[in-house]
Design a protein around this motif. Structure first.
Motif, PDB file in Angstrom:
ATOM      1  N   ALA A 183       2.920  23.926  -1.583  1.00  0.00           N
ATOM      2  CA  ALA A 183       2.550  22.533  -1.288  1.00  0.00           C
ATOM      3  C   ALA A 183       3.720  21.615  -1.566  1.00  0.00           C
ATOM      4  O   ALA A 183       4.053  20.732  -0.760  1.00  0.00           O
ATOM      5  N   MET A 184       4.343  21.833  -2.719  1.00  0.00           N
ATOM      6  CA  MET A 184       5.447  20.942  -3.096  1.00  0.00           C
ATOM      7  C   MET A 184       6.641  21.127  -2.191  1.00  0.00           C
ATOM      8  O   MET A 184       7.290  20.157  -1.779  1.00  0.00           O
ATOM      9  N   LEU A 185       6.967  22.388  -1.883  1.00  0.00           N
ATOM     10  CA  LEU A 185       8.097  22.641  -1.000  1.00  0.00           C
ATOM     11  C   LEU A 185       7.834  22.029   0.369  1.00  0.00           C
ATOM     12  O   LEU A 185       8.747  21.489   1.011  1.00  0.00           O
ATOM     13  N   ARG A 186       6.578  22.087   0.761  1.00  0.00           N
ATOM     14  CA  ARG A 186       6.220  21.487   2.050  1.00  0.00           C
ATOM     15  C   ARG A 186       6.523  19.997   2.022  1.00  0.00           C
ATOM     16  O   ARG A 186       7.123  19.439   2.944  1.00  0.00           O
ATOM     17  N   LEU A 187       6.113  19.348   0.942  1.00  0.00           N
ATOM     18  CA  LEU A 187       6.345  17.919   0.792  1.00  0.00           C
ATOM     19  C   LEU A 187       7.834  17.603   0.849  1.00  0.00           C
ATOM     20  O   LEU A 187       8.261  16.654   1.527  1.00  0.00           O
ATOM     21  N   ALA A 188       8.633  18.420   0.130  1.00  0.00           N
ATOM     22  CA  ALA A 188      10.074  18.189   0.131  1.00  0.00           C
ATOM     23  C   ALA A 188      10.619  18.292   1.542  1.00  0.00           C
ATOM     24  O   ALA A 188      11.411  17.449   1.991  1.00  0.00           O
TER      25      ALA A 188
ATOM     26  N   ALA B 104      13.831  10.833  -3.844  1.00  0.00           N
ATOM     27  CA  ALA B 104      13.529  10.984  -5.267  1.00  0.00           C
ATOM     28  C   ALA B 104      12.469  12.056  -5.460  1.00  0.00           C
ATOM     29  O   ALA B 104      12.544  12.874  -6.386  1.00  0.00           O
ATOM     30  N   ASN B 105      11.494  12.065  -4.571  1.00  0.00           N
ATOM     31  CA  ASN B 105      10.468  13.113  -4.600  1.00  0.00           C
ATOM     32  C   ASN B 105      11.082  14.482  -4.382  1.00  0.00           C
ATOM     33  O   ASN B 105      10.748  15.445  -5.080  1.00  0.00           O
ATOM     34  N   VAL B 106      11.956  14.556  -3.374  1.00  0.00           N
ATOM     35  CA  VAL B 106      12.609  15.839  -3.093  1.00  0.00           C
ATOM     36  C   VAL B 106      13.325  16.350  -4.339  1.00  0.00           C
ATOM     37  O   VAL B 106      13.176  17.495  -4.745  1.00  0.00           O
ATOM     38  N   ARG B 107      14.129  15.453  -4.950  1.00  0.00           N
ATOM     39  CA  ARG B 107      14.864  15.890  -6.143  1.00  0.00           C
ATOM     40  C   ARG B 107      13.925  16.348  -7.253  1.00  0.00           C
ATOM     41  O   ARG B 107      14.124  17.372  -7.897  1.00  0.00           O
ATOM     42  N   ARG B 108      12.869  15.537  -7.423  1.00  0.00           N
ATOM     43  CA  ARG B 108      11.934  15.896  -8.496  1.00  0.00           C
ATOM     44  C   ARG B 108      11.311  17.262  -8.251  1.00  0.00           C
ATOM     45  O   ARG B 108      11.211  18.100  -9.153  1.00  0.00           O
ATOM     46  N   ILE B 109      10.903  17.483  -6.991  1.00  0.00           N
ATOM     47  CA  ILE B 109      10.271  18.770  -6.655  1.00  0.00           C
ATOM     48  C   ILE B 109      11.243  19.923  -6.869  1.00  0.00           C
ATOM     49  O   ILE B 109      10.926  20.930  -7.520  1.00  0.00           O
TER      50      ILE B 109
ATOM     51  N   MET C 287       3.626  14.329  -8.750  1.00  0.00           N
ATOM     52  CA  MET C 287       4.553  15.441  -8.607  1.00  0.00           C
ATOM     53  C   MET C 287       5.060  15.917  -9.949  1.00  0.00           C
ATOM     54  O   MET C 287       5.317  17.079 -10.154  1.00  0.00           O
ATOM     55  N   GLY C 288       5.255  14.967 -10.850  1.00  0.00           N
ATOM     56  CA  GLY C 288       5.792  15.353 -12.141  1.00  0.00           C
ATOM     57  C   GLY C 288       4.785  16.021 -13.039  1.00  0.00           C
ATOM     58  O   GLY C 288       5.153  16.734 -13.961  1.00  0.00           O
ATOM     59  N   ARG C 289       3.519  15.777 -12.810  1.00  0.00           N
ATOM     60  CA  ARG C 289       2.531  16.219 -13.783  1.00  0.00           C
ATOM     61  C   ARG C 289       1.836  17.502 -13.392  1.00  0.00           C
ATOM     62  O   ARG C 289       1.320  18.206 -14.238  1.00  0.00           O
ATOM     63  N   SER C 290       1.819  17.785 -12.133  1.00  0.00           N
ATOM     64  CA  SER C 290       1.034  18.955 -11.750  1.00  0.00           C
ATOM     65  C   SER C 290       1.816  20.241 -12.008  1.00  0.00           C
ATOM     66  O   SER C 290       3.036  20.235 -12.098  1.00  0.00           O
TER      67      SER C 290
ATOM     68  N   GLY D 193       0.820  -1.204   0.000  1.00  0.00           N
ATOM     69  CA  GLY D 193       0.000   0.000   0.000  1.00  0.00           C
ATOM     70  C   GLY D 193       0.853   1.253   0.000  1.00  0.00           C
ATOM     71  O   GLY D 193       0.622   2.209  -0.747  1.00  0.00           O
ATOM     72  N   MET D 194       1.875   1.250   0.842  1.00  0.00           N
ATOM     73  CA  MET D 194       2.767   2.402   0.923  1.00  0.00           C
ATOM     74  C   MET D 194       3.473   2.647  -0.395  1.00  0.00           C
ATOM     75  O   MET D 194       3.587   3.779  -0.879  1.00  0.00           O
ATOM     76  N   LEU D 195       3.935   1.554  -0.977  1.00  0.00           N
ATOM     77  CA  LEU D 195       4.621   1.668  -2.263  1.00  0.00           C
ATOM     78  C   LEU D 195       3.716   2.350  -3.287  1.00  0.00           C
ATOM     79  O   LEU D 195       4.118   3.241  -4.021  1.00  0.00           O
ATOM     80  N   ILE D 196       2.497   1.848  -3.315  1.00  0.00           N
ATOM     81  CA  ILE D 196       1.531   2.408  -4.266  1.00  0.00           C
ATOM     82  C   ILE D 196       1.344   3.891  -3.995  1.00  0.00           C
ATOM     83  O   ILE D 196       1.377   4.713  -4.924  1.00  0.00           O
ATOM     84  N   ASP D 197       1.187   4.246  -2.734  1.00  0.00           N
ATOM     85  CA  ASP D 197       0.986   5.662  -2.391  1.00  0.00           C
ATOM     86  C   ASP D 197       2.168   6.503  -2.858  1.00  0.00           C
ATOM     87  O   ASP D 197       2.006   7.569  -3.460  1.00  0.00           O
ATOM     88  N   ASP D 198       3.353   5.993  -2.529  1.00  0.00           N
ATOM     89  CA  ASP D 198       4.546   6.756  -2.909  1.00  0.00           C
ATOM     90  C   ASP D 198       4.659   6.915  -4.413  1.00  0.00           C
ATOM     91  O   ASP D 198       4.925   7.995  -4.932  1.00  0.00           O
ATOM     92  N   LEU D 199       4.466   5.822  -5.120  1.00  0.00           N
ATOM     93  CA  LEU D 199       4.530   5.868  -6.579  1.00  0.00           C
ATOM     94  C   LEU D 199       3.540   6.868  -7.140  1.00  0.00           C
ATOM     95  O   LEU D 199       3.878   7.686  -8.008  1.00  0.00           O
ATOM     96  N   LEU D 200       2.345   6.797  -6.600  1.00  0.00           N
ATOM     97  CA  LEU D 200       1.313   7.710  -7.084  1.00  0.00           C
ATOM     98  C   LEU D 200       1.714   9.163  -6.849  1.00  0.00           C
ATOM     99  O   LEU D 200       1.595  10.008  -7.737  1.00  0.00           O
ATOM    100  N   SER D 201       2.187   9.441  -5.650  1.00  0.00           N
ATOM    101  CA  SER D 201       2.531  10.838  -5.358  1.00  0.00           C
ATOM    102  C   SER D 201       3.717  11.282  -6.192  1.00  0.00           C
ATOM    103  O   SER D 201       3.774  12.408  -6.681  1.00  0.00           O
ATOM    104  N   PHE D 202       4.665  10.365  -6.367  1.00  0.00           N
ATOM    105  CA  PHE D 202       5.825  10.689  -7.208  1.00  0.00           C
ATOM    106  C   PHE D 202       5.375  11.040  -8.630  1.00  0.00           C
ATOM    107  O   PHE D 202       5.821  12.034  -9.217  1.00  0.00           O
ATOM    108  N   SER D 203       4.485  10.225  -9.137  1.00  0.00           N
ATOM    109  CA  SER D 203       4.007  10.487 -10.484  1.00  0.00           C
ATOM    110  C   SER D 203       3.233  11.789 -10.556  1.00  0.00           C
ATOM    111  O   SER D 203       3.402  12.574 -11.479  1.00  0.00           O
TER     112      SER D 203
END
Lengths: 183, 152, 497
Positions: free
Chosen positions: C378-383, C454-459, C331-334, C319-329
């Protein structure tokens, strides 16, 4: 030149008053002497009148000499047509030999015919100042009129003597004809 | 003091999820007054007292637990209809769903959902969420007038 | 193109006219001057001749003292109205005779000397000696006015002027006719050039009118036009090609964009699907595993319990993996919603969030004053959540855990750092640190999917910034985030807006 001075002095009107004072007479004969001298320039003699090219033109005075030293001083050293001039004095006409201009003094007034005969057709320019000299037998006569010295020229006599008188001289004079016939 | 238990309408198509939800509600002894419908159409029939539920006792549920993804009519449509209906407008609706998609959230709140709860994978968390839900809506909250109450 | 104010024709005619006029005037002037001089000389000569004649005619008058005759001789001058005065001098220089006869003594000049002639302001004077047979008897002075000369000058000048003017007229006519030979070809060429320039028609050619340098020029001009025509055609051709290529390119870009958009939409649909549909079974697995445990509570031995536990844990993990993957994805599109962000506030808020469930631990926080940055809050917060929760997580073994947060402004970047005294990492693997699902520690040591950094870098990279890290195994790690400084007019404008 002395001649010029003379002529000029005498040429001023009023100087020669016509009165025959001593100085005036002298002046008169100075002028006549000058004229005699000048005749040489305006008259041409035939070639046989001169022996050679250097033979001088002789100006003779027949009878009493009224000119004194003037004539000599005028003539001395002058040349006319490259000929020198010579002054001679003659006592009588027979003494006249080679002569070109002969002034017959008034002392010879009575013997004019004789002189004319003796001279014959010799090429001598006879000049005199006796009355009617030119008309009688001479060629050029001096005449004093209105305080000027006038000339009278007997052209026929000149021709007889084979003398050519320049028209320039002729113009200065009154031409006269012989009153006597000549042979 | 006796607490009145209010009726709960659960719209869920997946039987497993139904079982789990009921089990969670049972933890708080709320299971007896749960009406389960298997899709949006049935939910609507129940709410409108039509079709097979025409004879049900009158009164709206104290809270409606809706899943988003249901066959026939989905949760958002049911919500829309409810909010359009005079009688049903004020019935509390809780979206109980797996989707955390923003657009689902936006649309639900726009349509006037009262609460939006994402079903966690971990069962304890699920249980705790459902329990709290049930406790609040079915017990603590005062439903709008016209809801069914059962004497404790 | 401006019309020239002087024409070739004008210039040629002017040049020729100037030349001929100058020449004519100079020649005319020379002629007049020469004539003037020579007429003067001939005037003097004829006067001298007359003087000589008079002198010759006056010799006897001078020699024989005949003023009348002398005056008469001089009187011949009456026939010549230009005679002013004649004076005959004797050899002493005294005036002997004069013309006019009544001339006053005072106006008679002094006798001249010898032979000569000279000019007085308005008369010509001749003196001649009066000579007979080599003997100078006197001098003649003859003075005549210059009316003949004046008359001559007038007439001659008039004639010359008329001739010059006439010649100028002829020159003008000639010049006007001759200039055509040069001006015409030039004008033809100029007209053609203007035509080409105005109409931009490079097919026009100039006519070759003359067979000289101008003809050569015209030929070269025509060749140049051919060249231009060719190049122009080539240019248009390549322009057309370029437009075509552009069109192609745009179509390709559109197609690609459409493709990408389709791709994006499909991806969104996919995420949505995943978000909803993948989680459900996982939930069921965990749910029923738990129910099973409760159900068979007493009848299960430790091993069975452990099995059930593993089932549950695995489901949760997935479940966590799925959540992370989803949020990572996601992050790139919004899209980034840039706004000024107060880092002090944000860090404080995130710190509170991540330390809420570790209240029992001793964590020493050192947070320096932080600057404002521009970015998506929002994104900076996530990072920041990722970075700070990592710091909290990896300092679990430390007492006290020291977490330091600070920032420096370097050049055109704001560099934020989060430093901890936790487990650190081996610098050899720093390249993998920010990779997707890359972990440098086992799941038994520290939980996590390896998506956080990876999320941090992407953001951060979406904010056009950079991330990097330094660490030492067992001694701690420092994570750096550099964001471009936006303290420019763009930022101020945004704030003012």
């Amino acid at each position: 030149m002395a001649i010029v001075t003379l002529v000029a002095a005498l040429a001023i009107p009023g100087v020669s008053s016509g009165a025959t004072s001593g100085s005036t007479v002298a002046q008169e004969y100075d002028l006549k002497a000058a004229f005699l001298f000048n005749f040489a320039r305006f008259v041409e003699w035939p070639a046989d009148a001169f022996a050679a090219a250097a033979t001088p033109i002789t100006i003779g005075v027949l009878g009493d000499d009224p000119f004194g030293a003037t004539l000599d001083s005028l003539v001395g050293g002058e040349l006319v047509r490259n000929r020198p001039l010579l002054v001679r004095r003659y006592g009588s006409v027979e003494d006249v030999d080679a002569c070109h201009i002969l002034f017959i003094s008034s002392s010879e007034a009575g013997r004019l015919d004789h002189i004319a005969r003796v001279l014959g057709r010799r090429s001598i320019l006879t000049v005199g100042d006796t009355k009617d000299f030119a008309a009688d037998a001479g060629i050029i006569g001096f005449e004093l009129a209105q305080r000027r010295l006038r000339l009278r020229i007997n052209l026929a006599a000149a021709t007889d003597a084979r003398l050519t008188i320049s028209s320039k001289l002729l113009r200065q004079a009154q031409i006269v004809r012989s009153s006597r016939g000549r042979k | 003091m006796t607490t009145e238990i209010k009726r709960v309408l659960l719209a869920e198509d997946n039987p497993n999820d139904v079982e789990l939800t009921l089990a969670a509600l049972a933890e708080n002894r709320l299971a007896n007054d749960v009406v389960v419908v298997r899709d949006g159409a049935e939910a609507w029939e129940y709410l409108c007292r039509e079709g097979r539920y025409a004879q049900r006792p009158p009164g709206s549920p104290a809270v409606v637990l809706l899943d988003l993804k249901m066959p026939k009519i989905d949760g958002l449509e049911v919500l829309r209809r409810m909010r359009a209906d005079e009688a049903l407008r004020s019935v509390p609706v809780v979206m109980l769903t797996s989707s955390r998609e923003e657009r689902d959230l936006l649309e639900s709140y726009r349509l006037g959902v009262n609460a939006y709860v994402v079903k966690p994978v971990a069962f304890e968390a699920f249980m705790s969420s459902v329990s709290s839900l049930g406790l609040f809506w079915a017990v603590v909250n005062e439903p709008p007038p016209g809801s069914v109450r059962r004497a404790a | 193109m401006t019309t020239p104010r002087t024409s070739i024709r004008g210039k040629l005619v002017t040049a020729m006219m100037l030349t001929s006029t100058t020449v004519l005037v100079l020649t005319g002037a020379a002629l007049v001057l020469y004539d003037l001089a020579s007429f003067r000389q001939s005037l003097a000569r004829s006067l001298a001749t007359r003087a000589e004649i008079l002198a010759a005619n006056s010799t006897a008058a001078l020699a024989f003292d005949n003023r009348d005759d002398a005056t008469q001789v001089l009187a011949a001058l009456r026939s010549d109205p230009s005679t002013v005065m004649a004076v005959l001098y004797d050899h002493e220089g005294r005036p002997f005779a004069a013309y006019p006869a009544d001339v006053s003594l005072a106006s008679v000049p002094a006798a001249p000397s010898g032979k000569g002639h000279w000019f007085e302001p308005s008369s010509v004077v001749v003196s001649r000696p009066v000579v007979e047979e080599g003997q100078t008897l006197g001098t003649l002075y003859l003075k005549s006015d210059l009316r003949a000369l004046a008359g001559r000058v007038r007439i001659f000048t008039l004639v010359v002027v008329v001739a010059v003017l006439g010649s100028i007229a002829v020159a003008f006519a000639l010049a006007s006719w001759l200039q055509r030979g040069i001006a015409l070809p030039v004008r033809t060429l100029a007209d053609t050039a203007r035509q080409v320039s105005d109409s931009k028609d490079f097919a026009i050619r100039a006519n070759v009118v003359s067979d000289d340098e101008l003809g050569l020029l015209t030929h070269s001009f025509n060749e140049m036009l051919s060249e231009i025509q060719q190049r122009d055609a080539a240019l248009r051709a390549s322009e057309t090609r370029l437009r075509q290529l552009n069109g192609d390119l745009e179509r390709r870009v559109e197609a690609r964009t459409a493709q990408l958009e389709t791709s994006n939409r499909e991806l969104e649909a996919f995420s949505y699907s995943v978000s909803h549909d993948l989680r459900a079974p996982l939930r069921h697995i965990d749910g029923f595993a738990d129910l099973l445990r409760r159900q068979a509570h007493s009848g299960l031995d430790d091993k069975a319990k452990r099995y059930i536990e593993t089932i549950s844990a695995s489901a949760k993990s997935m479940g966590m993996l799925i959540d992370d993957l989803l949020s990572f994805s996601r992050m790139g599109r919004s899209e980034l919603q840039n706004a000024p962000v107060d880092l002090d506030e944000l860090v404080a808020e995130v710190r509170a969030a991540v330390s809420s469930d570790v209240a029992d631990r001793e964590i020493v926080w050192t947070v320096a004053p932080l600057p404002r940055v521009v970015g998506d809050p929002a994104m900076l917060r996530l990072a920041l959540v990722n970075l700070l929760s990592n710091a909290v997580k990896y300092t679990r073994g430390r007492t006290p855990a020291r977490i330091t947060v600070g920032a420096t402004e370097a050049g055109h970047e704001t560099v934020l750092f989060v430093q901890d005294n936790g487990a650190g990492f081996d610098m050899a693997y720093q390249g993998k640190l920010f990779g997707v699902f890359q972990r440098l520690h086992g799941a038994e040591e520290f939980e996590g999917t390896g998506i956080g950094l990876a999320n941090v870098r992407r953001i951060i990279e979406r904010h056009r910034g950079r991330v990097w890290a330094k660490g030492e195994l067992g001694a701690g790690a420092t994570f750096f985030v550099a964001l471009p400084r936006e303290d420019s007019e763009a930022n101020q404008d945004q704030e003012a807006a």
